[in-house]
Design a protein around this motif. Structure first.
Motif, PDB file in Angstrom:
ATOM      1  N   LYS A  43       0.812  -1.215   0.000  1.00 37.61           N
ATOM      2  CA  LYS A  43       0.000   0.000   0.000  1.00 37.61           C
ATOM      3  C   LYS A  43       0.846   1.266   0.000  1.00 37.61           C
ATOM      4  CE  LYS A  43      -3.629  -2.212   2.716  1.00 37.61           C
ATOM      5  NZ  LYS A  43      -4.322  -2.173   4.022  1.00 37.61           N
ATOM      6  N   MET A  44       0.342   2.265  -0.753  1.00 38.75           N
ATOM      7  CA  MET A  44       0.971   3.580  -0.777  1.00 38.75           C
ATOM      8  C   MET A  44      -0.053   4.606  -1.244  1.00 38.75           C
ATOM      9  SD  MET A  44       3.569   3.011  -4.037  1.00 38.75           S
ATOM     10  CE  MET A  44       4.294   1.531  -3.394  1.00 38.75           C
ATOM     11  N   SER A  45       0.332   5.859  -1.189  1.00 35.92           N
ATOM     12  CA  SER A  45      -0.565   6.933  -1.613  1.00 35.92           C
ATOM     13  C   SER A  45      -0.643   6.986  -3.135  1.00 35.92           C
ATOM     14  CB  SER A  45      -0.060   8.286  -1.084  1.00 35.92           C
ATOM     15  OG  SER A  45       1.107   8.663  -1.797  1.00 35.92           O
ATOM     16  N   ILE A  46      -1.531   7.824  -3.632  1.00 37.40           N
ATOM     17  CA  ILE A  46      -1.640   8.028  -5.076  1.00 37.40           C
ATOM     18  C   ILE A  46      -0.340   8.613  -5.627  1.00 37.40           C
ATOM     19  CG2 ILE A  46      -2.723  10.309  -4.872  1.00 37.40           C
ATOM     20  CD1 ILE A  46      -3.463   7.644  -7.582  1.00 37.40           C
ATOM     21  N   TYR A  47       0.349   9.407  -4.826  1.00 38.85           N
ATOM     22  CA  TYR A  47       1.639   9.951  -5.251  1.00 38.85           C
ATOM     23  C   TYR A  47       2.636   8.812  -5.474  1.00 38.85           C
ATOM     24  CZ  TYR A  47      -0.444  14.158  -3.203  1.00 38.85           C
ATOM     25  OH  TYR A  47      -1.287  15.201  -2.879  1.00 38.85           O
ATOM     26  N   GLY A  48       2.650   7.863  -4.560  1.00 38.49           N
ATOM     27  CA  GLY A  48       3.513   6.688  -4.709  1.00 38.49           C
ATOM     28  C   GLY A  48       3.115   5.862  -5.915  1.00 38.49           C
ATOM     29  N   GLY A  49       1.815   5.754  -6.166  1.00 37.82           N
ATOM     30  CA  GLY A  49       1.335   5.027  -7.333  1.00 37.82           C
ATOM     31  C   GLY A  49       1.796   5.664  -8.634  1.00 37.82           C
ATOM     32  N   LEU A  50       1.722   6.992  -8.696  1.00 35.45           N
ATOM     33  CA  LEU A  50       2.174   7.697  -9.904  1.00 35.45           C
ATOM     34  C   LEU A  50       3.690   7.598 -10.067  1.00 35.45           C
ATOM     35  CD1 LEU A  50      -0.142  10.829  -9.763  1.00 35.45           C
ATOM     36  CD2 LEU A  50      -0.362   8.847 -11.271  1.00 35.45           C
ATOM     37  N   ASP A  51       4.420   7.635  -8.954  1.00 35.64           N
ATOM     38  CA  ASP A  51       5.871   7.420  -9.020  1.00 35.64           C
ATOM     39  C   ASP A  51       6.179   6.028  -9.567  1.00 35.64           C
ATOM     40  OD1 ASP A  51       6.763   9.891  -8.147  1.00 35.64           O
ATOM     41  OD2 ASP A  51       6.955   9.273  -6.046  1.00 35.64           O
ATOM     42  N   PHE A  52       5.421   5.029  -9.078  1.00 37.63           N
ATOM     43  CA  PHE A  52       5.630   3.673  -9.591  1.00 37.63           C
ATOM     44  C   PHE A  52       5.381   3.614 -11.096  1.00 37.63           C
ATOM     45  CE2 PHE A  52       3.414  -0.072 -11.185  1.00 37.63           C
ATOM     46  CZ  PHE A  52       4.507  -0.913 -11.284  1.00 37.63           C
ATOM     47  N   MET A  53       4.289   4.203 -11.557  1.00 40.14           N
ATOM     48  CA  MET A  53       3.982   4.169 -12.992  1.00 40.14           C
ATOM     49  C   MET A  53       5.125   4.773 -13.810  1.00 40.14           C
ATOM     50  SD  MET A  53      -0.039   5.181 -13.095  1.00 40.14           S
ATOM     51  CE  MET A  53      -1.206   4.386 -12.005  1.00 40.14           C
ATOM     52  N   TYR A  54       5.686   5.857 -13.315  1.00 41.25           N
ATOM     53  CA  TYR A  54       6.816   6.493 -13.999  1.00 41.25           C
ATOM     54  C   TYR A  54       8.022   5.558 -14.037  1.00 41.25           C
ATOM     55  CZ  TYR A  54      10.439   9.848 -15.197  1.00 41.25           C
ATOM     56  OH  TYR A  54      11.484  10.489 -15.814  1.00 41.25           O
TER      57      TYR A  54
END
Length: 173
Positions: A147-158
């Motif tokens: 689990k992580m925040s949406i910010y972490g999710g967007l970092d992962f996608m990048y």
């Protein structure tokens, strides 16, 4: 859309557009050619990236619509996000989760471009729709890092696109 989300989304979009512009110079047959024995073709890699983003969007939408309470982010989530970034930048290989591990064998590049643009538009709409109250909560779940925040999710996608871009470069050599 909140400013930080917008910045992360714009960074993702710039990355996607640059990658696709680079690939437009290749014929579709080359993009469908497997890199080596049992390695994905460039188009399969792109399809994999699209599938991963689609699943992420659906998962976040479902969580926000159905859950009443979300875990707050903290040191644990920051460490997981940091370790995920290090892992994605390393040469260590790992098997993709089953939901995204079987992209189609032959695909038209122009279809993939259109599909990815559609998925990114859905992501943008999701980010615009998210209530401020969930932005720092654990609404994104990575299959390995958790689990992580949406910010972490967007970092992962990048970082995910970044990692596969390296794979694409090798496949085209």
């Amino acid at each position: 859309m909140e400013n930080k989300l917008n910045q992360l989304f714009e960074r993702l979009e710039k990355q996607r557009i640059n990658l696709l512009l680079q690939l437009e110079t290749y014929p579709n047959e080359r993009l469908n050619l497997p890199a080596a024995n049992n390695k994905w073709s460039v188009n399969q890699i792109i399809e994999h990236l699209i599938l991963a983003e689609e699943i992420s969007i659906k998962s976040i939408q479902a969580k926000v619509l159905t859950a009443k309470h979300f875990e707050s982010t903290g040191l644990r989530t920051a460490v997981r996000k940091f370790l995920l970034r290090i892992f994605l930048r390393s040469p260590i290989k790992f098997t993709a989760p089953a939901l995204v591990s079987n992209p189609r064998n032959t695909t038209d590049f122009s279809e993939l471009k259109t599909k990815w643009a559609t998925v990114r538009q859905q992501l943008k709409e999701l980010l615009e729709w998210l209530p401020d109250t969930v932005l720092s909560k654990c609404i994104y779940k990575h299959p390995v890092a958790g689990k992580m925040s949406i910010y972490g999710g967007l970092d992962f996608m990048y970082e995910h696109v970044r990692r596969h871009r390296q794979q694409i470069v090798k496949a085209l050599k």
